[in-house]
Write an enzyme that holds these catalytic residues in place. Structure first.
Site, PDB file in Angstrom:
ATOM      1  N   GLU A 129       1.081  -1.242  -0.015  1.00  0.00           N
ATOM      2  CA  GLU A 129       0.295  -0.077   0.326  1.00  0.00           C
ATOM      3  C   GLU A 129       0.621   1.166  -0.131  1.00  0.00           C
ATOM      4  O   GLU A 129       1.857   1.502   0.737  1.00  0.00           O
ATOM      5  CB  GLU A 129      -0.981  -0.120   1.284  1.00  0.00           C
ATOM      6  CG  GLU A 129      -1.936  -1.446   1.474  1.00  0.00           C
ATOM      7  CD  GLU A 129      -2.928  -1.170   2.442  1.00  0.00           C
ATOM      8  OE1 GLU A 129      -2.753  -0.236   3.172  1.00  0.00           O
ATOM      9  OE2 GLU A 129      -4.274  -1.879   2.242  1.00  0.00           O
ATOM     10  N   HIS A 248      -9.936   9.625   2.634  1.00  0.00           N
ATOM     11  CA  HIS A 248      -9.286   8.642   2.408  1.00  0.00           C
ATOM     12  C   HIS A 248      -9.560   9.103   0.281  1.00  0.00           C
ATOM     13  O   HIS A 248     -10.679   9.937   0.873  1.00  0.00           O
ATOM     14  CB  HIS A 248     -10.250   7.170   2.647  1.00  0.00           C
ATOM     15  CG  HIS A 248      -9.438   6.089   2.021  1.00  0.00           C
ATOM     16  ND1 HIS A 248      -9.461   6.276   0.820  1.00  0.00           N
ATOM     17  CD2 HIS A 248      -8.971   4.971   2.675  1.00  0.00           C
ATOM     18  CE1 HIS A 248      -8.757   4.635   0.194  1.00  0.00           C
ATOM     19  NE2 HIS A 248      -8.288   4.245   1.177  1.00  0.00           N
ATOM     20  N   ARG A 294      -1.717   9.558   1.536  1.00  0.00           N
ATOM     21  CA  ARG A 294      -2.843  10.004   1.804  1.00  0.00           C
ATOM     22  C   ARG A 294      -3.196  11.266   1.435  1.00  0.00           C
ATOM     23  O   ARG A 294      -4.168  11.891   0.469  1.00  0.00           O
ATOM     24  CB  ARG A 294      -3.193   9.213   2.320  1.00  0.00           C
ATOM     25  CG  ARG A 294      -4.046   7.330   1.834  1.00  0.00           C
ATOM     26  CD  ARG A 294      -4.433   6.634   3.324  1.00  0.00           C
ATOM     27  NE  ARG A 294      -4.577   5.165   3.324  1.00  0.00           N
ATOM     28  CZ  ARG A 294      -5.330   4.539   4.235  1.00  0.00           C
ATOM     29  NH1 ARG A 294      -5.813   5.294   5.652  1.00  0.00           N
ATOM     30  NH2 ARG A 294      -5.216   3.457   3.595  1.00  0.00           N
ATOM     31  N   HIS A 353     -12.316  10.145   7.368  1.00  0.00           N
ATOM     32  CA  HIS A 353     -11.792   8.713   6.980  1.00  0.00           C
ATOM     33  C   HIS A 353     -11.144   7.540   8.606  1.00  0.00           C
ATOM     34  O   HIS A 353     -11.664   6.566   9.386  1.00  0.00           O
ATOM     35  CB  HIS A 353     -10.507   8.079   6.321  1.00  0.00           C
ATOM     36  CG  HIS A 353     -10.138   6.510   6.126  1.00  0.00           C
ATOM     37  ND1 HIS A 353     -11.175   5.572   5.758  1.00  0.00           N
ATOM     38  CD2 HIS A 353      -9.144   6.001   6.288  1.00  0.00           C
ATOM     39  CE1 HIS A 353     -10.629   4.229   5.270  1.00  0.00           C
ATOM     40  NE2 HIS A 353      -9.417   4.332   5.951  1.00  0.00           N
ATOM     41  N   ARG A 388      -1.345   9.045   9.049  1.00  0.00           N
ATOM     42  CA  ARG A 388      -1.329   7.849   9.461  1.00  0.00           C
ATOM     43  C   ARG A 388      -0.698   7.114   7.900  1.00  0.00           C
ATOM     44  O   ARG A 388      -0.803   6.595   6.979  1.00  0.00           O
ATOM     45  CB  ARG A 388      -2.314   7.104   9.589  1.00  0.00           C
ATOM     46  CG  ARG A 388      -2.367   5.251   9.826  1.00  0.00           C
ATOM     47  CD  ARG A 388      -4.082   4.617  10.851  1.00  0.00           C
ATOM     48  NE  ARG A 388      -5.010   4.943   9.570  1.00  0.00           N
ATOM     49  CZ  ARG A 388      -5.450   4.571   8.414  1.00  0.00           C
ATOM     50  NH1 ARG A 388      -4.636   3.024   8.021  1.00  0.00           N
ATOM     51  NH2 ARG A 388      -6.629   4.519   7.954  1.00  0.00           N
TER      52      ARG A 388
END
Length: 538
Positions: A129, A248, A294, A353, A388
């Site tokens: 990811e 997100h 992100r 998110h 994060r």
């Protein structure tokens, strides 16, 4: 009759009192249930507003659990990636400690029945990811990790006699006596008029999730609205980094509330982002393109949409028909919305998110209030910094759940649990209560304020307006309940901290201060009183 005073004053109860007979856990997501299992055979009472597995963000997690378990990978490399994604304010010791414990916690989950994806030799099949330097996402059926982990954990909890689960009850406020947290005040879900129930405990663990539902577009379950942070702040706890909200980049834009999620693992497989002109825009924005952190991808998508474009995730070339079997959750979301991900593209939008901030805790999960431990998204451990790293949230939940169990273990001897009578889940009443709350004008207005003024991009004028409007909502609400105060308290903390931090870093982006400032390479620490003072001056 119960007397409840707000803003951290001592609470007094005259009846409706129950004893937890051990540790009391508020919240039944992964963090809460993992802590309960780690405390066994010591007695634990777990409070869940809905039946286990319903309403918890953990069950909706698609990616998996990050762990340096593959050949050539290491906890140090995982910690480094965590710090890089966190934009300069990840606690180094926390990152190294959590990543070092990852393998042991994966083994716990596997031992309790989580069917992680494995190859023919029994090795974990690892995904990749954004912002990870190696394949280290331990997953289940591509995008079903959260659901599968929760099913395994719930089954283990049901088999464990030392754990009492009380469903259909929602926590309203923390109870305090001489500066120590001594339990919680609760109410049966859907019952707004009866006297609160006081559940007394020597050790209270708050694991009731984040605050995505404060925003109009979110991937979080409907009940996740900042209640945990709001309760703790009203009791006087120190809150850390509340301004850092992660959006997100690829919620599926169907108009549904909450918005279904297109997991980041799709981009890990090579899926690309396009606008409605067919232009791929991420390579010009960041060298990692769609696998940039992100916050960068979310802002890029947001700006495309703000400019009048639509944004799509294109999986056709890299997955084709394989998306149907490798990512069944995303495929079902698409099917339900009339989207064909095999032959067409998936419309996406940024959505609230994950909350990097929360109740400040130390390495053992202890808050600033004696008697209160906090874990999961409700906490701020320093692991996530300003942004994060993907799939570190489930890891943080289990690591701190295990640490809290060790810390509390010596306080609670094993003894028999006594039943709580008269508290049962009523599906119709519970769902009705949730629907009523979501559709109140005050809640809808609060969500609009947060999305419009405290969202992906912010500025001083908008944040001051948000704070004034939140204060107005509190002052004019027909009924200012503890549940509503928990929401407006959390919203106030996010907006006040965002106004205070005059720079851009990670999930916090200020149009009027678009660059990071080295003077702000530190965590925000704030009490509710400090946030209210900022609000009063807005």
């Amino acid at each position: 009759m119960a007397l409840i005073r707000e803003l951290g004053e001592t609470m007094t109860i005259f009846d409706n009192t129950l004893d937890a007979d051990g540790a009391l856990i508020v919240g039944a997501g992964l963090a809460g249930l993992f802590t309960a299992l780690k405390l066994a055979p010591r007695p634990v009472t777990v409070l869940s507003p809905k039946p286990l597995g319903m309403g918890a963000s953990s069950a909706w997690a698609q990616g998996g659990v990050a762990a340096a378990i593959g050949q050539g990978d290491s906890p140090r490399a995982h910690a480094h990636d965590t710090e890089m994604a966190g934009a300069g304010i990840v606690d180094h010791g926390t990152a190294e400690g959590v990543t070092a414990e990852a393998v042991a916690r994966i083994e716990d989950l596997a031992r309790w029945g989580t069917p992680f994806d494995r190859d023919d030799f029994g090795n974990f099949e690892l995904g990749r990811e954004a912002a990870h330097s190696a394949n280290r996402i331990v997953k289940v059926e591509g995008d079903r990790a959260g659901w599968a982990i929760m099913q395994a954990i719930i089954a283990e909890v049901r088999r464990t006699p030392s754990i009492r689960v009380v469903e259909g009850i929602t926590a309203l406020s923390l109870a305090r006596d001489n500066g120590r947290i001594v339990g919680v005040y609760c109410r049966r879900l859907g019952d707004r008029y009866s006297e609160p129930i006081y559940i007394r405990a020597r050790a209270t663990i708050l694991a009731a999730g984040g605050l995505g539902g404060l925003y109009a577009v979110t991937t979080n379950p409907p009940g996740v609205r900042g209640h945990a942070m709001g309760m703790a702040a009203r009791a006087g706890a120190i809150i850390a980094d509340p301004e850092f909200v992660q959006f997100h980049p690829t919620a599926i834009a169907t108009g549904a509330d909450p918005a279904p999620l297109a997991t980041e693992a799709l981009r890990g497989e090579g899926a690309i982002l396009l606008n409605d002109l067919g232009e791929r825009f991420m390579p010009a924005i960041h060298p990692d393109a769609e696998l940039a952190p992100r916050d960068i991808v979310a802002r890029a998508n947001f700006r495309q949409i703000q400019s009048g474009r639509r944004v799509f995730l294109d999986t056709r070339e890299v997955l084709g028909a394989d998306i149907l079997t490798r990512f069944p959750t995303v495929s079902k979301y698409c099917h339900d919305a009339g989207i064909d991900p095999v032959n067409g593209v998936i419309p996406v939008t940024p959505a609230a998110h994950f909350h990097m901030g929360g109740v400040k805790v130390d390495e053992r999960g202890r808050s600033s209030l004696p008697g209160l431990w906090v874990c999961g998204e409700a906490s701020c451990t320093g692991l996530h910094g300003a942004n994060r790293l993907a799939s570190n949230s489930l890891l943080e939940a289990v690591v701190y759940g295990a640490r809290i169990a060790v810390d509390i273990g010596g306080l609670e001897p094993a003894r028999e649990l006594t039943p709580f009578k008269g508290i049962e889940w009523d599906d119709a009443e519970g769902n009705k209560a949730e629907e009523v709350l979501r559709n109140t004008i005050a809640v809808q207005e609060l969500r609009r304020i947060m999305s419009d003024l405290v969202g992906v991009e912010r500025d001083a004028e908008g944040l001051k307006t948000a704070l004034r409007q939140i204060a107005h909502l509190e002052a004019t609400a027909e009924q200012v309940t503890s549940a509503y105060l928990n929401m407006t308290t959390s919203a106030t903390l996010v907006a006040a901290a965002a106004l205070k931090r005059t720079e851009s870093r990670g999930g916090h982006f200020r149009l009027d201060y678009p660059e990071p400032n080295e003077n702000w390479e530190l965590h925000t620490e704030m009490t509710l009183g400090e946030a209210l003072a900022i609000r009063a001056g807005a």
